[in-house]
Design an enzyme around this catalytic site. Structure first.
Site, short mmCIF file in Angstrom:
data_model
loop_
_atom_site.label_atom_id
_atom_site.label_comp_id
_atom_site.label_asym_id
_atom_site.label_seq_id
_atom_site.Cartn_x
_atom_site.Cartn_y
_atom_site.Cartn_z
CB CYS A 87 -0.92 -0.01 1.23
SG CYS A 87 -2.08 -1.41 1.16
CB CYS A 169 -3.96 -1.38 -1.22
SG CYS A 169 -2.30 -1.96 -0.88
#
Ligand code: DVN
Length: 263
Positions: A87, A169
């Site tokens: 992420c 993400c």
């Protein structure tokens, strides 16, 4: 039969044998080269059984018509080395391969592209295919990218691009080119495979970095970026910044520049 004729025929046969030996040696060397490249790159990651991955890789295309290798052929390989969600570091790109990898090679703390992962790395810039009736891997005489859609190389990149985008993400970055007339081209892998897989349940924001080189003809105001914004899943916010190539290179050269301050 005259001596001269015998010598000519003998010479011809010798030349033919040398040619056949050369070709088969070339094919063997080709397979050995891609295999040794695959293993040397794979071993750097120290996280997988490289022999198992190589065998799964070959199973996707060996002994198959090189225009009949669908993306699904690589499912077992992807399943054996799944992409991890990283992420706020994941970077996508289109027509900016050299600039992007020039940066990620030096700033792994900030960004990771598909080609920086194990599977993307072991096959980056390589060509391979098989053929019906042969158990060999060929690295020459394979279909060109656009010759047929289901060729081994294109199917691998289409399948791995999808799997990489499926785990995108947090804040995702995309580096696009200001040097082409359509920075967001609907036929590109980025547009057709990756963007549709960015889901608001995982991806918070897409930050576009438009690479501005001396020959720039486009920027963040280009109409195609409106198409990009409209194609984003509802709930994913968007930004775009025009960034000079020199600034991107500076971010790569100076690790003291914080990731978030690169542009
Ligand atoms: O986000 C990236 C990355 O994840 C990658 O896997 O897919 C995204 C980039 O795909 P893209 O948007 O289609 O961008 P490009 O620059 O058109 O091409 C991406 C890759 O596919 C490149 O490695 C291209 O090979 P190349 O030209 O750098 O050796 C390759 N590619 C695309 N169209 C091609 C082609 N290779 C040969 N012929 C073509 N027509």
């Amino acid at each position: 039969m005259g001596l001269c004729k015998k010598l000519l025929i003998g010479g011809g046969i010798t030349a033919l044998i040398i040619l056949i030996l050369g070709l088969s040696l070339g094919l063997t060397v080709g397979r050995r080269n891609i295999r040794s490249t695959f293993f040397s790159r794979c071993e750097k990651f120290k996280e997988h059984d490289c022999k198992k991955l190589w065998d799964l890789f070959e199973k996707a295309y060996v002994n198959k018509d090189p225009c009949k290798v669908p993306v699904e052929a690589y499912n077992p390989l992807i399943a054996a080395a799944p992409f991890k969600p990283q992420c706020n570091k994941m970077m996508f790109w289109s027509k900016t391969k050299d600039v992007v990898h020039g940066l990620t090679a030096k700033r792994k703390d900030c960004f990771v592209t598909l080609e920086d992962t194990l599977l993307g790395s072991v096959l980056d810039d390589l060509t391979w295919c098989g053929k019906e009736g042969s158990k060999d891997t060929f690295t020459a005489g394979c279909p060109e990218w656009s010759e047929c859609v289901n060729n081994p190389v294109r199917s691998f990149w289409n399948r791995s691009s999808a799997a990489f985008a499926d785990v995108a993400c947090g804040d995702v970055t995309a580096m696009l080119s200001g040097s082409i007339d359509t920075p967001f081209n609907s036929t590109s892998n980025f547009a057709s495979i990756e963007v549709p897989r960015f889901k608001a349940s995982r991806v918070k924001k897409l930050n576009v970095v438009m690479v501005i080189q001396k020959n720039a003809i486009s920027n963040c105001n280009h109409p195609s970026l409106k198409n990009l914004r409209q194609s984003l899943d509802t709930g994913i916010t968007y930004s775009c910044k025009d960034v000079s190539e020199s600034r991107i290179q500076e971010c790569g050269a100076k690790p003291e520049i914080a990731c978030g301050a690169c542009w």
